[in-house]
Design an enzyme around this catalytic site. Sequence first.
Site, PDB file in Angstrom:
ATOM      1  N   LYS A   1      -2.989  12.118  -1.901  1.00 36.44           N
ATOM      2  CA  LYS A   1      -2.134  12.983  -1.088  1.00 36.44           C
ATOM      3  C   LYS A   1      -1.081  13.692  -1.938  1.00 36.44           C
ATOM      4  O   LYS A   1      -0.922  14.900  -1.837  1.00 36.44           O
ATOM      5  CB  LYS A   1      -1.435  12.178   0.008  1.00 36.44           C
ATOM      6  CG  LYS A   1      -2.208  10.985   0.528  1.00 36.44           C
ATOM      7  CD  LYS A   1      -3.223  11.332   1.584  1.00 36.44           C
ATOM      8  CE  LYS A   1      -4.120  10.126   1.815  1.00 36.44           C
ATOM      9  NZ  LYS A   1      -4.926  10.169   2.980  1.00 36.44           N
TER      10      LYS A   1
ATOM     11  N   ASP B   1       0.867  -1.174   0.000  1.00 36.81           N
ATOM     12  CA  ASP B   1       0.000   0.000   0.000  1.00 36.81           C
ATOM     13  C   ASP B   1       0.907   1.229   0.000  1.00 36.81           C
ATOM     14  O   ASP B   1       1.637   1.458   0.978  1.00 36.81           O
ATOM     15  CB  ASP B   1      -0.889  -0.023   1.261  1.00 36.81           C
ATOM     16  CG  ASP B   1      -1.897   1.124   1.279  1.00 36.81           C
ATOM     17  OD1 ASP B   1      -1.832   1.993   0.395  1.00 36.81           O
ATOM     18  OD2 ASP B   1      -2.748   1.141   2.195  1.00 36.81           O
TER      19      ASP B   1
ATOM     20  N   ALA C   1       0.550   5.066  -0.331  1.00 37.84           N
ATOM     21  CA  ALA C   1      -0.420   6.168  -0.406  1.00 37.84           C
ATOM     22  C   ALA C   1       0.240   7.527  -0.204  1.00 37.84           C
ATOM     23  O   ALA C   1      -0.426   8.555  -0.332  1.00 37.84           O
ATOM     24  CB  ALA C   1      -1.511   5.956   0.647  1.00 37.84           C
TER      25      ALA C   1
HETATM   26  C1  LMR Z   1      -6.071   8.728   6.918  1.00 38.75           C
HETATM   27  O1  LMR Z   1      -5.482   7.714   7.281  1.00 38.75           O
HETATM   28  O2  LMR Z   1      -6.390   9.636   7.695  1.00 38.75           O
HETATM   29  C2  LMR Z   1      -6.402   8.897   5.466  1.00 38.75           C
HETATM   30  O3  LMR Z   1      -5.951   7.796   4.738  1.00 38.75           O
HETATM   31  C3  LMR Z   1      -7.815   9.238   5.218  1.00 38.75           C
HETATM   32  C4  LMR Z   1      -8.741   8.099   5.448  1.00 38.75           C
HETATM   33  O4  LMR Z   1      -9.528   7.822   4.537  1.00 38.75           O
HETATM   34  O5  LMR Z   1      -8.723   7.492   6.512  1.00 38.75           O
END
Ligand code: LMR
Length: 394
Positions: A243, A208, A210
Amino acid sequence: MLEHLKTQPADKILMLMQSYREDPRTTKIDLGVGVYKDPTGLTPVMRAVKAAEKKIWESQDSKSYVGLAGDPAYLDAMVGLVLNKTVAREQVAAVATPGGTGAIRQALELIKLAAPEATVWLSAPTWPNHPSIIKYLGMKMTEYRYFDEATRGVDFDGMLADLQGLKSGDVVLLHGCCHNPTGANLTAAQWQEVIALLKAKGAVPLVDIAYQGFGDGLEADAAATRAVVAGMDECLIAASCSKNFGIYRERTGILMAVARDTAEAKLAQANLAFLNRQNYSFPPDHGARIVSTILNDAVLRADWEAELEEIRNTMLGLRKQLADELRRLSNSDRFDFVASHRGMFSRIGTTPEKVEQMRVDNGIYMVSDSRMNIAGLNNQTVPILAKAIIDAGI
Ligand code: LMR
């Protein structure tokens, strides 16, 4: 019918967003959901994104469907951004997904189709939506140790010891960079050990990624994912553009399945397109088109990279300021981990009660597991947070 529905468990990150909104205090500080905020508290539309949208608006002459897998230009650009030339493009099956969460969901559904008995291994802790989706899909899951509560670093011995229990065909979910929620990451040498262990056990990695570009830079943050791809026969990668392109609400993600050969990649590609069709048919296109427009235009790409670096450096500056302030107030080095963590988050390492105390007393909102979003701070709020942490006896 509807009366038979049960109340579903609330997501703790989304719940926190709601209670922050409802707090009337003007001094409140939002360190909850993982969204970048500039020093004025705004989540800006990045310059290159605005320019790409203008370009799209001027040139786009149809909103007709694209393709079940999404726009090929987006898929190629993202495979390039995440994997560069680690593997031949023909070995990578890829589909556009609604955000990184969509990519995780499709990855798990693909695993369900290919290996319904596989157990998915999650780091303890991990992003709360990982176990939530796995549970919802009725898949088997277990945890491996990851975070060392004492050092706030990685419990690497614990991680390796737990992963010894892997069975052939099990799936190991790994955070490619910027571990969420801890901010503690493996070194390059540790990644190599994990890769060797997964390979020896016949496990399949699900990476993952992100927050590429939020830790040590776009290339450095992709290094572990590329090492996994180079070292393993097969690999699934869920990447998000929310992000690093700041296009959260456009829901832009990609799932890549790296196969052993072209024939298996084609089979995976057909299955991924099938899954898209079953779940939502065509994936959203606007965010994907913004991304491919930026990545395929040298000027826009350079500007995007420059702005992403500004964002990354702002967060690193805040980390250093917070670590320095905590060092000063605590007269110790026990919070130095804040400066060495990477990405948007750090887990400060305290009880939900103390987190709640800081919320009530100081209007500081962090997730109950003590994850704080560094990007929610600015130079003025860092000393306020540092004082609250010390006052709470953390
Ligand atoms: C987070 O971890 O705060 C972000 O990935 C937003 C979410 O959807 O939780």
